[in-house]
Scaffold this motif. Structure first.
Motif, PDB file in Angstrom:
ATOM      1  N   ASP A   1       6.266 -14.843 -24.277  1.00  0.00           N
ATOM      2  CA  ASP A   1       7.032 -15.325 -23.101  1.00  0.00           C
ATOM      3  C   ASP A   1       7.688 -16.347 -23.098  1.00  0.00           C
ATOM      4  O   ASP A   1       7.278 -17.393 -24.488  1.00  0.00           O
TER       5      ASP A   1
ATOM      6  N   ALA B   1       9.787 -27.376 -15.524  1.00  0.00           N
ATOM      7  CA  ALA B   1       8.874 -26.016 -15.561  1.00  0.00           C
ATOM      8  C   ALA B   1      10.089 -24.417 -16.176  1.00  0.00           C
ATOM      9  O   ALA B   1      10.919 -24.639 -14.993  1.00  0.00           O
ATOM     10  N   ARG B   2       9.997 -24.130 -16.607  1.00  0.00           N
ATOM     11  CA  ARG B   2      11.038 -22.631 -17.192  1.00  0.00           C
ATOM     12  C   ARG B   2      10.535 -21.481 -17.381  1.00  0.00           C
ATOM     13  O   ARG B   2       9.281 -21.976 -18.599  1.00  0.00           O
ATOM     14  N   HIS B   3      10.033 -20.830 -16.895  1.00  0.00           N
ATOM     15  CA  HIS B   3       9.057 -19.275 -17.286  1.00  0.00           C
ATOM     16  C   HIS B   3       9.506 -18.105 -17.478  1.00  0.00           C
ATOM     17  O   HIS B   3       9.783 -17.785 -16.079  1.00  0.00           O
TER      18      HIS B   3
ATOM     19  N   ASN C   1      11.937 -21.357 -12.389  1.00  0.00           N
ATOM     20  CA  ASN C   1      12.742 -21.846 -13.313  1.00  0.00           C
ATOM     21  C   ASN C   1      13.290 -23.381 -12.595  1.00  0.00           C
ATOM     22  O   ASN C   1      14.649 -22.943 -11.928  1.00  0.00           O
TER      23      ASN C   1
ATOM     24  N   ARG D   1       8.532 -19.909 -22.823  1.00  0.00           N
ATOM     25  CA  ARG D   1       8.788 -20.535 -22.442  1.00  0.00           C
ATOM     26  C   ARG D   1       8.945 -21.706 -23.607  1.00  0.00           C
ATOM     27  O   ARG D   1       8.463 -21.522 -24.948  1.00  0.00           O
TER      28      ARG D   1
ATOM     29  N   GLU E   1      13.066 -30.431 -21.811  1.00  0.00           N
ATOM     30  CA  GLU E   1      11.695 -29.172 -21.537  1.00  0.00           C
ATOM     31  C   GLU E   1      10.646 -29.712 -20.863  1.00  0.00           C
ATOM     32  O   GLU E   1       9.374 -29.121 -20.673  1.00  0.00           O
TER      33      GLU E   1
END
Lengths: 544, 544
Positions: free
Chosen positions: A163, A334-336, A203, A165, A331
């Motif tokens: 992952d 949400a970015r995953h 994203n 993130r 940070e």
């Protein structure tokens, strides 16, 4: 022309004997060791054989038969085999301008459903170093399923998938919001995973854009601008190191790896994980000059291909060629992404199998065409004195005699394919219903031929209406049947239709096919058979 | 001696700045790009710091502190880092005679239970190219579990695991009863799997023996005997090909791959899957001469290490170094191996982690010893006027003054460790029960020290009984307490016991330790502290 076998290197020729004692017919594997061959190997008798040459070997009396086709395709010193395409010679090197707005991409559904799309995507990964799949379901773990469409997941210390993130106690800067400059992954592994997949699930962060740099292009620029630095980077093993609570990895490999012919084969570039070089001081100075020169090239704006991964996008890229980067992001946002590693040998193998299957299907398709010419083609051609097959073969012969490019010869040959098997037959057209045969024919052919073949076919009816409108005397030369169908097809073009027709890039080719169409109606003319055009058609097929 | 920082290459020194702005303290990764450094980098002020040197950099004012230990360990031009050990310089090359009857092996239970055994097995794979695990449960799929003890399974077209047994329609000669000459697997993959595991489930067939050849040794012989051929094989990409109904793989790689310093790094050798080379004729002739010369070396009898895999044996070997072979077997006989591929980078990483953990444990063990000397050691030494600790430290000092090897100094230092914490204490020995302290001490130390330390300790009581039997006047010099315990320990040796003692290879070392034991009982003698011997002990520890 294949050379005579007497001119070929002896051991090479014998090593390639295709007989079932030399090669297992079940799997093509060689059944003898090179040391099993006589040291005083010599050619005995050489005789022509059916489609080839038969050779008796001295002193052991072995007999080999080499097909002419094999001899022609495997002449020493020529490049019959494209090779593994891992080196720069098997790639298309690029700068950002070459690809901006034209990313190699495909939808997940098409990729899954259409072997031709799948082949195109995999070819992009081999040739350009990457491709983007769109609309891949945003399910955790989906990235593994993508990898399994072309190969095998390479598990690492980061897991089968990882992952990307923000993590509270990151073992790697990838798991922070920091900007990451262009780099390759896992250089501290050997073998390094040669492919990486990054599947975007979310994203919504400010920042977090993606970037790619063609590391082969950067290396080629370095070689052109600073050959000494290039040499240093190909020769100096760099200690890549990675260590966390559970892992301690080390690989000493050059930043640029070349093959035995000096061609760029692999690039490793990762400032974060270069350990301490322990070379003599003068070599350290030379290395650092070269390393800096290469790093500067990788950061040139014209090499940065920038884009944003959106949810559902899955980027697949060559991790021993392309450098990937990301801009910093907040940070809090949400970015995953989920990532996985895999290997390009299996991907290239999947592509080769797709192409092999496509080549088989292509052969069947040409067989089908031949069958249509022999079957339905033997029926009468709509009020003319020739059969459908005669008509199309004559049209193609006219194109050939006119010195037309192969694509137009094929278009002339296949221009009336739409009359075959269509929902509205040629008979019905004669009875007043337009079967739009130019379009149905072009559409049926589009799976196998490019627009240079299909578009003139699509236009050949419009071209008749066009010529009637713009060329005095054309109408008068039409056959009675053609005059009859003209009405069903809409009559001569209006001025607006003429303008629209002329704007089509294939307008002239459509007219050319039309004229050969009009010519191919002579019951007395000599007519080549379908087999005459078969090699030309085969060469034009889009086999992937 | 570390060089003064002024003599070190500037960019190199700055690139290795350990400050938290340059390296992420959480994961050790470098936080700057090489291009971030000033192009006119210069040393400003240089000051001594606690255990190191502090440097102010110009023109950007960055400050670095380099520990003396780091500067000493990382002098340019010296080999402080062993490197990734993938090349011949990191290996022990062998011929069959070096290993016959002494295969690197271990039982599955010990391998699983004892980190030191595990480290030894993994070290064999890195250093010798292979190891054999015995008594691995004969369960299908067990080979995957073996691979997962040190790394990750590399899935291929043959699956996550593959069965090596006779198949009716084999895609590969491996799946027949044919003899297979020494070869590496999967050369048509790139990256090629660097490790192979073969787990024997059944081997009741006539024939079907196993063989290994050190491909690095063979390549080194070729280089020595025929440098031109060696050069040709390092430069010529060989088209390895494999194709079956579902697979089409291609890798163009040299038979011998060398690093930037010309050191052998990988060997690929597989006559079965070499395709057709298309070089110019003269290069083909040169290649075939070199290929044959190399093949002949790989078949030399002195390189063939031969053995038979029995049910429960699992062979783990380096597939880019060792060539493996098998003799033909009767297809009617039952022979069933299960194989899997994996990679050596993870194996080497697991070994490095084991060693790191062992080094931590070793540090703790020496701390424990120090604690024993300071704690129990402060108690009286069985009727003597010195403490236990004084006695042992004095004995070690005597050994040191006598110029004894480090192992014997350590043996003298630790010879009475068995008196500590034993089930029968020294007090009980004085009361008439032998606590066999020489044996308990040696056994406790065997986890960390070799026999050169433990065996003299084991013998130091027997040596007293021996000296009483053979050396006139020795008994008279014993201390009263020693005379007392002699009786409990069995009195002077009989003639038969003397002969048995003298047959022990450590007999003389036991006598030496005994004499320092006898000397170390002087309440007035200056006594070094435990810390004095710590570096010597640490250097002797078996950390894997």
């Amino acid at each position: 022309m294949s050379p005579s076998v007497e001119e070929l290197p002896l051991t090479w020729l014998r090593d390639n004997c295709p007989c079932p004692r030399c090669r297992d017919p079940r799997n093509g594997q060689k059944l003898f060791q090179i040391t099993d061959l006589p040291t005083d190997l010599a050619l005995g008798a050489v005789r022509p054989a059916a489609d080839g040459v038969e050779v008796d070997w001295a002193p052991d009396g072995h007999r080999s038969v080499y097909p002419t086709r094999w001899l022609t395709a495997h002449r020493p010193g020529t490049g019959g085999d494209p090779g593994d395409r891992r080196g720069e010679n098997g790639k298309t090197l690029w700068t950002a301008a070459d690809l901006n707005g034209r990313l190699p991409e495909a939808g997940w559904a098409e990729y899954q459903g259409d072997p031709a799309v799948r082949a195109r995507v995999l070819e992009s990964v081999v040739g350009l170093g990457f491709a983007v799949l769109r609309d891949v379901p945003c399910r955790p773990g989906q990235v593994l399923e993508v990898a399994e469409t072309f190969g095998y997941v390479r598990e690492t210390n980061y897991g089968r998938l990882f992952d990307v993130r923000v993590e509270p106690d990151p073992s790697n800067l990838a798991f922070t919001g920091a900007r990451i400059t262009p780099h390759t992954d896992n250089p501290y592994r050997d073998p390094v995973p040669t492919l990486q997949l990054l599947h975007c699930l979310t994203n919504a962060a400010t920042g977090g854009g993606s970037g790619l740099v063609d590391g082969f292009k950067a290396a080629a620029l370095l070689r052109a601008e600073n050959p000494e630095a290039f040499g240093v980077l190909t020769r100096t093993p760099v200690p890549f190191r990675f260590s966390d609570a559970h892992t301690a990895l080390a690989a000493d490999r050059p930043l640029i790896d070349v093959d035995g012919h000096g061609r760029i084969r692999e690039v490793r570039f990762n400032n974060r994980s270069i350990g301490t070089l322990l070379l003599p001081a003068a070599e350290l100075e030379a290395f650092y000059r070269a390393y800096r020169a290469f790093a500067e090239i990788t950061l040139r704006p014209e090499l940065q291909l920038e884009f944003r991964l959106l949810p559902g996008d899955c980027l697949i890229f060559d991790n021993v060629r392309l450098l990937h980067a990301r801009t910093a992001f907040e940070e809090s946002g949400a970015r995953h992404l989920q990532g996985a590693y895999a290997d390009i040998d299996a991907l290239a193998g999947t592509l080769a199998v797709l192409r092999r299957e496509r080549a088989v299907a292509a052969g069947k398709f040409v067989d089908e065409l031949a069958g249509l010419f022999a079957g339905e083609g033997a029926s009468a051609y709509l009020g003319e004195e020739v059969t459908m097959a005669q008509h199309m073969l004559q049209s193609a012969a006219c194109a050939e005699q006119a010195g037309a490019p192969d694509a137009l010869v094929a278009a002339a040959l296949l221009h009336d394919l739409g009359h075959f098997h269509g929902p509205v037959s040629g008979e019905e057209l004669m009875q007043g219903t337009d079967n739009r045969h130019s379009h149905t024919g072009a559409d049926r052919l589009a799976e196998w031929f490019g627009p240079e073949v299909t578009e003139p076919i699509r236009l050949h009816v419009a071209a008749k209406r066009y010529l009637c409108a713009v060329e005095p005397g054309y109408f008068d030369r039409l056959s009675p049947a053609s005059v009859h169908t003209l009405e069903v097809q809409g009559g001569p073009m209006s001025e607006a239709e003429v303008a629209a027709y002329e704007a089509n890039p294939y307008a002239a080719d459509g007219v050319a096919v039309r004229r050969w169409d009009d010519e191919g109606k002579d019951p007395e003319a000599p007519t080549p058979d379908f087999g005459h055009f078969r090699p030309l058609l085969t060469a034009l097929l889009r086999t992937g």
